[in-house]
Design a protein around this motif. Structure first.
Motif, PDB file in Angstrom:
ATOM      1  N   TYR A  78     -20.554  51.510 -68.852  1.00 44.93           N
ATOM      2  CA  TYR A  78     -21.423  50.836 -69.757  1.00 44.93           C
ATOM      3  C   TYR A  78     -22.879  50.275 -69.281  1.00 44.93           C
ATOM      4  CZ  TYR A  78     -23.238  47.944 -73.527  1.00 44.93           C
ATOM      5  OH  TYR A  78     -24.011  47.747 -74.442  1.00 44.93           O
ATOM      6  N   ASN A  79     -22.652  49.918 -68.077  1.00 45.38           N
ATOM      7  CA  ASN A  79     -24.030  49.327 -67.340  1.00 45.38           C
ATOM      8  C   ASN A  79     -24.750  50.501 -66.946  1.00 45.38           C
ATOM      9  OD1 ASN A  79     -24.414  46.537 -67.059  1.00 45.38           O
ATOM     10  ND2 ASN A  79     -22.346  46.640 -65.884  1.00 45.38           N
ATOM     11  N   ARG A 137     -37.918  41.497 -67.588  1.00 46.52           N
ATOM     12  CA  ARG A 137     -37.926  40.061 -68.150  1.00 46.52           C
ATOM     13  C   ARG A 137     -38.209  39.990 -69.456  1.00 46.52           C
ATOM     14  NH1 ARG A 137     -41.466  37.784 -64.640  1.00 46.52           N
ATOM     15  NH2 ARG A 137     -39.997  37.717 -63.226  1.00 46.52           N
ATOM     16  N   VAL A 138     -38.910  40.828 -70.296  1.00 43.25           N
ATOM     17  CA  VAL A 138     -39.058  40.729 -71.582  1.00 43.25           C
ATOM     18  C   VAL A 138     -38.008  41.078 -72.306  1.00 43.25           C
ATOM     19  CG1 VAL A 138     -40.635  41.915 -73.444  1.00 43.25           C
ATOM     20  CG2 VAL A 138     -41.821  41.084 -71.374  1.00 43.25           C
ATOM     21  N   GLU A 139     -37.104  42.107 -71.777  1.00 40.11           N
ATOM     22  CA  GLU A 139     -36.149  42.725 -72.402  1.00 40.11           C
ATOM     23  C   GLU A 139     -34.648  41.868 -72.046  1.00 40.11           C
ATOM     24  OE1 GLU A 139     -35.628  46.616 -70.736  1.00 40.11           O
ATOM     25  OE2 GLU A 139     -37.394  47.424 -72.023  1.00 40.11           O
ATOM     26  N   GLY A 140     -34.959  40.642 -71.324  1.00 39.67           N
ATOM     27  CA  GLY A 140     -33.871  39.818 -70.896  1.00 39.67           C
ATOM     28  C   GLY A 140     -32.968  40.380 -69.851  1.00 39.67           C
ATOM     29  N   ARG A 141     -33.464  41.228 -69.176  1.00 36.17           N
ATOM     30  CA  ARG A 141     -32.556  41.921 -67.979  1.00 36.17           C
ATOM     31  C   ARG A 141     -32.591  41.105 -66.821  1.00 36.17           C
ATOM     32  NH1 ARG A 141     -33.377  48.054 -68.461  1.00 36.17           N
ATOM     33  NH2 ARG A 141     -31.226  47.917 -67.661  1.00 36.17           N
ATOM     34  N   THR A 142     -31.699  40.963 -66.109  1.00 29.99           N
ATOM     35  CA  THR A 142     -31.419  40.096 -64.823  1.00 29.99           C
ATOM     36  C   THR A 142     -31.265  40.759 -63.410  1.00 29.99           C
ATOM     37  OG1 THR A 142     -29.096  40.293 -64.667  1.00 29.99           O
ATOM     38  CG2 THR A 142     -29.908  38.464 -66.246  1.00 29.99           C
ATOM     39  N   GLY A 143     -31.210  41.941 -63.791  1.00 27.94           N
ATOM     40  CA  GLY A 143     -31.074  42.967 -62.289  1.00 27.94           C
ATOM     41  C   GLY A 143     -29.933  42.882 -61.494  1.00 27.94           C
ATOM     42  N   LEU A 144     -28.828  42.368 -62.406  1.00 25.02           N
ATOM     43  CA  LEU A 144     -27.391  42.296 -61.663  1.00 25.02           C
ATOM     44  C   LEU A 144     -26.686  43.677 -62.015  1.00 25.02           C
ATOM     45  CD1 LEU A 144     -26.654  38.786 -62.445  1.00 25.02           C
ATOM     46  CD2 LEU A 144     -26.933  39.724 -60.243  1.00 25.02           C
TER      47      LEU A 144
END
Length: 177
Positions: A78-79, A137-144
């Motif tokens: 999924y990721n 950051r705008v899309e709310g993604r964290t980099g995890l």
């Protein structure tokens, strides 16, 4: 029904993530799983995300069976596919494929999106690393996400590799021996 199914999937994933420290010490429960069943668990949410973005999402699998943890393997795919959808422009394509090869089972997620700069490839599985920090950051993604994917592959004894070319796309292969 869709919301309930997704809520259950996310709840299961949350419990799995909370248990990751214990899992690393004690190992994970492995079972024989049909790859098509793993695909079935992520098909609807990915196709919905693809429709919203104007990206075609395709699945290709035969009768492959894999030893692993179904929830973790669904999270891994999924990721990877979600990243592919986010990398594509409208009219793009993401393909999720499983195939038997002489070395084992190969799961592959391939997109024709923006690609990743060559100098960034070695860093993308580091926790909190984002190639495009402003957009993420705008899309709310964290980099995890990719860090989690690498951990899941490692827990399964699989090798995850990334190939990418800017403006051509990205291919991620996960080889299970």
């Amino acid at each position: 029904e869709f919301i309930m199914k997704e809520s259950t999937r996310l709840l299961d994933l949350s419990y799995t993530l909370l248990d990751m420290a214990k899992i690393r010490e004690n190992g994970i429960m492995m079972q024989s799983i049909s790859v098509c069943e793993i695909f079935a668990g992520i098909r609807k949410p990915l196709e919905k995300k693809g429709e919203e973005s104007g990206v075609r999402v395709e699945f290709f699998c035969g009768e492959e069976e894999i030893q692993g943890n179904e929830i973790l393997l669904q999270s891994l795919l999924y990721n990877l596919a979600h990243n592919g959808i986010c990398a594509c422009q409208e009219g793009g394509r993401v393909a999720i494929t499983a195939e038997c090869i002489p070395d084992g089972i190969c799961l592959m997620v391939e997109d024709n999106g923006c690609g990743i700069p060559a100098k960034e490839i070695n860093k993308i599985t580091e926790p909190f690393y984002r190639v495009d920090k402003a957009r993420s950051r705008v899309e709310g993604r964290t980099g995890l996400g990719l860090s989690l994917c690498k951990q899941i592959a490692d827990l399964h004894g699989a090798e995850i590799t990334f190939w990418s070319e800017e403006n051509k796309g990205t291919r991620v292969t996960v080889l299970f021996p």
